[in-house]
Write an enzyme that holds these catalytic residues in place. Structure first.
Site, PDB file in Angstrom:
ATOM      1  N   ILE A 155       0.831  -1.205   0.000  1.00 52.04           N
ATOM      2  CA  ILE A 155       0.000   0.000   0.000  1.00 52.04           C
ATOM      3  C   ILE A 155       0.861   1.249   0.000  1.00 52.04           C
ATOM      4  O   ILE A 155       0.618   2.190  -0.768  1.00 52.04           O
ATOM      5  CB  ILE A 155      -0.950  -0.011   1.212  1.00 52.04           C
ATOM      6  CG1 ILE A 155      -1.902  -1.206   1.134  1.00 52.04           C
ATOM      7  CG2 ILE A 155      -1.750   1.294   1.283  1.00 52.04           C
ATOM      8  CD1 ILE A 155      -2.694  -1.443   2.404  1.00 52.04           C
ATOM      9  N   ALA A 234      -4.594   2.268   8.280  1.00 55.84           N
ATOM     10  CA  ALA A 234      -4.045   0.943   8.601  1.00 55.84           C
ATOM     11  C   ALA A 234      -4.842   0.296   9.733  1.00 55.84           C
ATOM     12  O   ALA A 234      -5.815  -0.411   9.486  1.00 55.84           O
ATOM     13  CB  ALA A 234      -2.566   1.071   8.949  1.00 55.84           C
ATOM     14  N   ASP A 259      -9.341   6.733   9.047  1.00 58.75           N
ATOM     15  CA  ASP A 259     -10.250   5.711   8.540  1.00 58.75           C
ATOM     16  C   ASP A 259     -10.439   4.577   9.537  1.00 58.75           C
ATOM     17  O   ASP A 259     -11.353   3.767   9.376  1.00 58.75           O
ATOM     18  CB  ASP A 259      -9.694   5.156   7.219  1.00 58.75           C
ATOM     19  CG  ASP A 259     -10.643   4.176   6.543  1.00 58.75           C
ATOM     20  OD1 ASP A 259     -11.855   4.486   6.462  1.00 58.75           O
ATOM     21  OD2 ASP A 259     -10.191   3.109   6.100  1.00 58.75           O
ATOM     22  N   GLU A 264     -13.825  -0.039  17.155  1.00 58.35           N
ATOM     23  CA  GLU A 264     -14.673   0.063  15.966  1.00 58.35           C
ATOM     24  C   GLU A 264     -15.957  -0.756  16.144  1.00 58.35           C
ATOM     25  O   GLU A 264     -15.895  -1.907  16.540  1.00 58.35           O
ATOM     26  CB  GLU A 264     -13.902  -0.415  14.726  1.00 58.35           C
ATOM     27  CG  GLU A 264     -12.750   0.504  14.369  1.00 58.35           C
ATOM     28  CD  GLU A 264     -12.029   0.113  13.085  1.00 58.35           C
ATOM     29  OE1 GLU A 264     -12.419  -0.906  12.456  1.00 58.35           O
ATOM     30  OE2 GLU A 264     -11.100   0.832  12.698  1.00 58.35           O
ATOM     31  N   HIS A 283     -13.390   2.770   8.130  1.00 63.16           N
ATOM     32  CA  HIS A 283     -12.550   1.604   7.815  1.00 63.16           C
ATOM     33  C   HIS A 283     -12.940   1.045   6.448  1.00 63.16           C
ATOM     34  O   HIS A 283     -13.185  -0.154   6.278  1.00 63.16           O
ATOM     35  CB  HIS A 283     -12.682   0.529   8.897  1.00 63.16           C
ATOM     36  CG  HIS A 283     -11.499  -0.410   8.920  1.00 63.16           C
ATOM     37  ND1 HIS A 283     -11.104  -1.094  10.045  1.00 63.16           N
ATOM     38  CD2 HIS A 283     -10.640  -0.797   7.938  1.00 63.16           C
ATOM     39  CE1 HIS A 283     -10.062  -1.854   9.771  1.00 63.16           C
ATOM     40  NE2 HIS A 283      -9.764  -1.694   8.487  1.00 63.16           N
TER      41      HIS A 283
END
Length: 323
Positions: A155, A234, A259, A264, A283
């Site tokens: 990435i 990440a 993100d 979460e 995410h």
């Protein structure tokens, strides 16, 4: 070659191309029948020969009960939700799909960088609420600036190529890669302090490990400085979220594009929600149709290889290679 059909556990959301590519050797069950938590999975895990994994947590206790499990094929790259040591102890191959979502995540990181730099979300809100003040939104071009990569895998390297097209200089920190492993567009640095001090923006592209947990905290943010931008696509816990909130609130850094979160989904009272100098997403860096298809088919290819008694090329542990 194994003759009987394998039972394969699938994530709730998966592009059908992957399961369809192995439907000659497998039957499928969706994880939505059980749930993602270890206590939900443990009573049922012994039914399965293979798992294509997204979000579920495969702890040591779950894997100890997985008497028939032969492979965990990650639909993506990060393996922080798998006890790899426990998998190895029980002869279970763990593999992932590196590179499958690299372009998508890199594009999302760049989108966040551009959006934070121009304060797009705050400007959108002000415009909708009749607060017309063009001078307030004066900003800088990013051309000629330096973006630092905290992690220079697939990435990070795609992001470096995109950044180079926008006339950005690129620095990279990655203790596991040498200069010969990196494209010419990335200038390698050996210390995180150098990365943060010399970069106008830092984008995180490392896995979550014991070493990287809270690797970016108050000191690194201070080194990034008042004009600096932090991007994280990440894993949330790589950044000390409390330190980030403080840095944003006190304008220690200019802004952030986030993100991923320490928890979460984030709690309703997450302090980041009250800040104008941060752009938040869900995410979704790797959630494009193209990436979802590549991750689905890549994970399925791993399952087929294991079915044949082979070790997939992307295996990350010793496991067992016989059928």
């Amino acid at each position: 070659m194994t003759e009987r059909e394998w039972n394969v556990l699938l994530p709730k959301d998966i592009d059908p191309a992957g399961p369809e590519s192995i439907d000659d050797i497998a039957s499928f069950t969706s994880i939505s029948e059980f749930g993602l938590a270890p206590d939900d999975l443990k009573p049922h895990i012994d039914q399965f020969d293979a798992i294509i994994l997204r979000k579920a947590e495969l702890t040591g206790a779950v894997l100890e009960a997985a008497d028939n499990l032969k492979i965990i094929a990650k639909h993506g790259v990060g393996l922080d939700n798998v006890d790899i040591d426990a998998a190895s102890e029980h002869g279970i191959i763990v593999c992932n799909t590196p590179g499958a979502n690299a372009r998508s995540v890199a594009e999302h990181a760049l989108t966040l960088l551009l959006g934070v730099n121009r304060r797009l979300v705050a400007m959108d809100s002000a415009t909708r609420n009749g607060k017309w003040d063009r001078q307030r939104w004066s900003s800088h071009e990013i051309a000629g600036k330096t973006v630092g990569l905290f992690g220079c895998g697939d990435i990070g390297q795609v992001l470096a190529e995109l950044a180079d097209c926008l006339d950005l200089d690129v620095l990279g920190y990655d203790p596991y890669l040498g200069e010969d492993d990196l494209p010419d567009v990335i200038t390698k640095v050996e210390e995180t302090s150098t990365l943060f001090e010399q970069s106008d923006a830092v984008s995180i592209h490392s896995p979550l490990t014991d070493e990287t947990h809270h690797a970016i905290s108050a000191q690194e943010l201070e080194e990034l400085g008042a004009e600096g931008i932090l991007i994280n696509t990440a894993r949330g816990p790589i950044v000390d979220e409390s330190a980030l909130v403080t840095a944003l609130r006190n304008e220690v850094i200019f802004g952030a594009g986030i993100d991923v979160f320490e928890r979460e989904p984030p709690a309703d009272d997450n302090a980041l929600f009250d800040l104008e100098n941060v752009i938040l997403s869900q995410h979704v860096g790797g959630v494009t149709r193209e990436a979802m298809r590549r991750m689905s088919t890549g994970a399925a290819e791993c399952v087929r290889a294991r079915y044949r008694g082979e070790t997939p090329d992307t295996a990350v542990n010793a496991g067992e290679s016989d059928s």
